[in-house]
Enzyme design. Structure first.
Site, PDB file in Angstrom:
ATOM      1  N   ARG A 242       5.638  -3.003  -3.468  1.00 39.78           N
ATOM      2  CA  ARG A 242       6.973  -2.955  -3.368  1.00 39.78           C
ATOM      3  C   ARG A 242       7.763  -4.009  -2.296  1.00 39.78           C
ATOM      4  NH1 ARG A 242       6.467  -0.136  -6.930  1.00 39.78           N
ATOM      5  NH2 ARG A 242       6.932   2.208  -7.123  1.00 39.78           N
TER       6      ARG A 242
ATOM      7  N   GLU B 273      15.728  -5.461  -4.828  1.00 41.34           N
ATOM      8  CA  GLU B 273      15.898  -5.651  -6.184  1.00 41.34           C
ATOM      9  C   GLU B 273      16.585  -4.835  -6.976  1.00 41.34           C
ATOM     10  OE1 GLU B 273      11.397  -4.847  -6.636  1.00 41.34           O
ATOM     11  OE2 GLU B 273      12.069  -3.086  -8.135  1.00 41.34           O
TER      12      GLU B 273
ATOM     13  N   HIS C 234       9.717  -7.339 -11.675  1.00 37.02           N
ATOM     14  CA  HIS C 234       9.028  -5.931 -11.462  1.00 37.02           C
ATOM     15  C   HIS C 234       8.370  -5.651 -12.842  1.00 37.02           C
ATOM     16  CE1 HIS C 234       8.714  -2.224  -9.058  1.00 37.02           C
ATOM     17  NE2 HIS C 234       7.749  -1.994  -9.606  1.00 37.02           N
TER      18      HIS C 234
HETATM   19  P1  NAD Z   1      -3.130   4.004  -4.501  1.00 34.91           P
HETATM   20  O1  NAD Z   1      -2.599   5.167  -3.887  1.00 34.91           O
HETATM   21  O2  NAD Z   1      -4.595   3.964  -5.365  1.00 34.91           O
HETATM   22  O3  NAD Z   1      -3.732   3.019  -3.327  1.00 34.91           O
HETATM   23  C1  NAD Z   1      -2.895   2.652  -2.221  1.00 34.91           C
HETATM   24  C2  NAD Z   1      -3.911   2.509  -1.080  1.00 34.91           C
HETATM   25  O4  NAD Z   1      -2.956   1.928   0.218  1.00 34.91           O
HETATM   26  C3  NAD Z   1      -4.692   3.652  -0.757  1.00 34.91           C
HETATM   27  O5  NAD Z   1      -5.948   3.169  -0.630  1.00 34.91           O
HETATM   28  C4  NAD Z   1      -4.166   3.644   0.795  1.00 34.91           C
HETATM   29  O6  NAD Z   1      -4.993   4.609   1.640  1.00 34.91           O
HETATM   30  C5  NAD Z   1      -3.588   2.562   1.019  1.00 34.91           C
HETATM   31  N1  NAD Z   1      -2.621   2.481   2.211  1.00 34.91           N
HETATM   32  C6  NAD Z   1      -1.755   3.603   2.471  1.00 34.91           C
HETATM   33  N2  NAD Z   1      -1.229   3.349   3.604  1.00 34.91           N
HETATM   34  C7  NAD Z   1      -1.693   2.334   4.074  1.00 34.91           C
HETATM   35  C8  NAD Z   1      -1.174   1.248   5.357  1.00 34.91           C
HETATM   36  N3  NAD Z   1      -0.574   1.572   6.159  1.00 34.91           N
HETATM   37  N4  NAD Z   1      -2.111   0.317   5.511  1.00 34.91           N
HETATM   38  C9  NAD Z   1      -2.934  -0.107   4.498  1.00 34.91           C
HETATM   39  N5  NAD Z   1      -3.184   0.584   3.519  1.00 34.91           N
HETATM   40  C10 NAD Z   1      -2.678   1.746   3.125  1.00 34.91           C
HETATM   41  O7  NAD Z   1      -2.087   3.294  -5.326  1.00 34.91           O
HETATM   42  P2  NAD Z   1      -2.206   2.366  -6.384  1.00 34.91           P
HETATM   43  O8  NAD Z   1      -2.269   3.075  -7.623  1.00 34.91           O
HETATM   44  O9  NAD Z   1      -3.205   1.365  -6.231  1.00 34.91           O
HETATM   45  O10 NAD Z   1      -0.904   1.630  -6.096  1.00 34.91           O
HETATM   46  C11 NAD Z   1      -0.512   0.770  -5.189  1.00 34.91           C
HETATM   47  C12 NAD Z   1       1.124   0.546  -5.147  1.00 34.91           C
HETATM   48  O11 NAD Z   1       1.314  -0.317  -6.215  1.00 34.91           O
HETATM   49  C13 NAD Z   1       1.931   1.826  -5.121  1.00 34.91           C
HETATM   50  O12 NAD Z   1       2.156   2.221  -3.967  1.00 34.91           O
HETATM   51  C14 NAD Z   1       2.941   0.931  -5.933  1.00 34.91           C
HETATM   52  O13 NAD Z   1       4.238   0.654  -4.891  1.00 34.91           O
HETATM   53  C15 NAD Z   1       2.734  -0.446  -6.393  1.00 34.91           C
HETATM   54  N6  NAD Z   1       2.949  -0.315  -7.744  1.00 34.91           N
HETATM   55  C16 NAD Z   1       3.690  -1.603  -8.550  1.00 34.91           C
HETATM   56  C17 NAD Z   1       3.651  -1.621  -9.793  1.00 34.91           C
HETATM   57  C18 NAD Z   1       4.590  -2.803 -10.275  1.00 34.91           C
HETATM   58  O14 NAD Z   1       4.756  -2.837 -11.567  1.00 34.91           O
HETATM   59  N7  NAD Z   1       4.713  -3.894  -9.476  1.00 34.91           N
HETATM   60  C19 NAD Z   1       3.313  -0.700 -10.690  1.00 34.91           C
HETATM   61  C20 NAD Z   1       2.431   0.467 -10.098  1.00 34.91           C
HETATM   62  C21 NAD Z   1       2.246   0.643  -8.893  1.00 34.91           C
END
Ligand code: NAD
Length: 331
Positions: A234, A263, A295
């Site tokens: 994000r 964005e 994105h």
């Molecule tokens: P997920 O929930 O499986 O993984 C997120 C991880 O971040 C978890 O292990 C969590 O414990 C960790 N986390 C939470 N707070 C934290 C902190 N303060 N410091 C360090 N780690 C922390 O989620 P995911 O499916 O792996 O997705 C991750 C992120 O990717 C989403 O939150 C979303 O913002 C982003 N995303 C972007 C796109 C894109 O098209 N660019 C698409 C999907 C997801």
């Protein structure tokens, strides 16, 4: 169930309509984002279906509630754009798509990294102009380097696995460490160690008050000089103005962004015939060692199919009074 689909692009229509053949909801597509001026379009719809930049804050939820909406379906994983406390107070359920394709995002992060490291974007432009010079295009081997993963959840772990395949030493930081990450042959490290040793850093944690501007002037100053940073998570994770300073000084060796804090006013639309007034983004894109994609990390056939199927399944669960498999509950 009547569902108002906001920020609907052609691919949303196509894939949601295909997925709806098995569900039979009444879908109404709106190209506009869900915003105060478009909220009335949701009236009479039990559900709204929104995307990453539709702002579903307390005022919006109240407006939706007045119009009869009881369910918000996010066609994405991140939910930083929804006021969950307000939704809970109003009795509006919120669902998301937790698990669509971590491969889509992780593979895009790797594609960006490879491109930025080997200057593929510059080589592409050069060779089209019959310039076959290699000056300025030198990268480094990923093999043997240290790649850091911030947020070792579903996407972070796929990214880690790919980087292990390159022969990288993979380290990571997560608020909630998981044995699955360590099972990949990676290990957890404190932020200080990550800054000092990582040649590559990829952000995969959610945007929360705690992670807002996790990449800032101070954390950038602690990086190994010349490190590459990729953000497919994000935009709010990165202080873009601090990144500009770090790029100018050479502290940051390259930056790849699929997401950008501002964005919402830019991405997912064609602005090629207008003047983009965002000076920060324009400055970033002027660096030869910065790549920006709009994105698109999630944008694979597999991911969109699953997003649309899961979204409509959640709507069906709600309509049938079943427990919501993908409900986002307040922590
Ligand atoms: P997920 O929930 O499986 O993984 C997120 C991880 O971040 C978890 O292990 C969590 O414990 C960790 N986390 C939470 N707070 C934290 C902190 N303060 N410091 C360090 N780690 C922390 O989620 P995911 O499916 O792996 O997705 C991750 C992120 O990717 C989403 O939150 C979303 O913002 C982003 N995303 C972007 C796109 C894109 O098209 N660019 C698409 C999907 C997801």
């Amino acid at each position: 169930m009547k569902i108002a689909v906001f920020s609907a692009k052609r691919y949303d229509r196509d894939f949601l309509s295909a997925a709806n053949a098995a569900q039979q909801h009444q879908l109404q597509f709106f190209e506009v984002a869900l915003a105060p001026e478009s909220a009335t379009l949701a009236e009479g719809h039990e559900a709204v279906c929104v995307f990453v930049n539709d702002v579903v804050d307390a005022a919006m939820l109240e407006a939706l509630k007045r119009g009869g909406t009881k369910l918000v379906c996010l066609r994405c994983t991140g939910f930083n754009n929804v006021d969950l406390a307000a939704a809970a107070k109003l009795g509006i359920k919120v669902v998301r798509v937790v698990d669509y394709s971590p491969y889509s995002v992780a593979e895009h992060a790797v594609a960006l990294l490879l491109a930025i490291n080997r200057s593929i974007h510059r080589a592409y432009n050069r060779t089209r102009d019959s310039n076959f010079s290699l000056d300025g295009l030198m990268g480094f081997d990923f093999h043997g380097k240290t790649a850091a993963v911030i947020g070792t959840g579903k996407i972070g772990r796929v990214f880690a696995k790919i980087m292990r395949g390159f022969g990288c030493n993979v380290i990571g930081y997560d608020k909630y460490p998981s044995p699955e990450f360590e099972a990949l042959g990676a290990h957890y490290a404190e932020p200080g160690e990550i800054g000092a040793s990582a040649d590559i850093i990829s952000l995969h944690c959610p945007l929360t008050p705690e992670t807002y501007h996790i990449v800032n002037a101070e954390s950038l100053s602690r990086l190994k000089r010349g490190a590459l940073l990729v953000n497919t998570s994000r935009g709010g994770l990165v202080d873009a103005e601090a990144a500009i300073q770090a790029l100018k000084s050479g502290q940051l060796g390259g930056l790849a962004l699929d997401v950008y804090e501002q964005e919402a006013e830019l991405f997912f639309r064609d602005l090629s015939s207008t003047i983009v007034t965002d000076d920060v983004l324009q400055r970033l894109m002027a660096f030869p060692n910065v790549i920006v994609t709009g994105h698109q990390a999630f944008f694979t056939r597999e991911a969109i199919s699953t997003i649309c199927e899961t979204t409509l399944q959640s709507a069906s669960e709600f309509a049938e009074g079943k427990p919501l498999s993908n409900e986002i509950k307040l922590p």
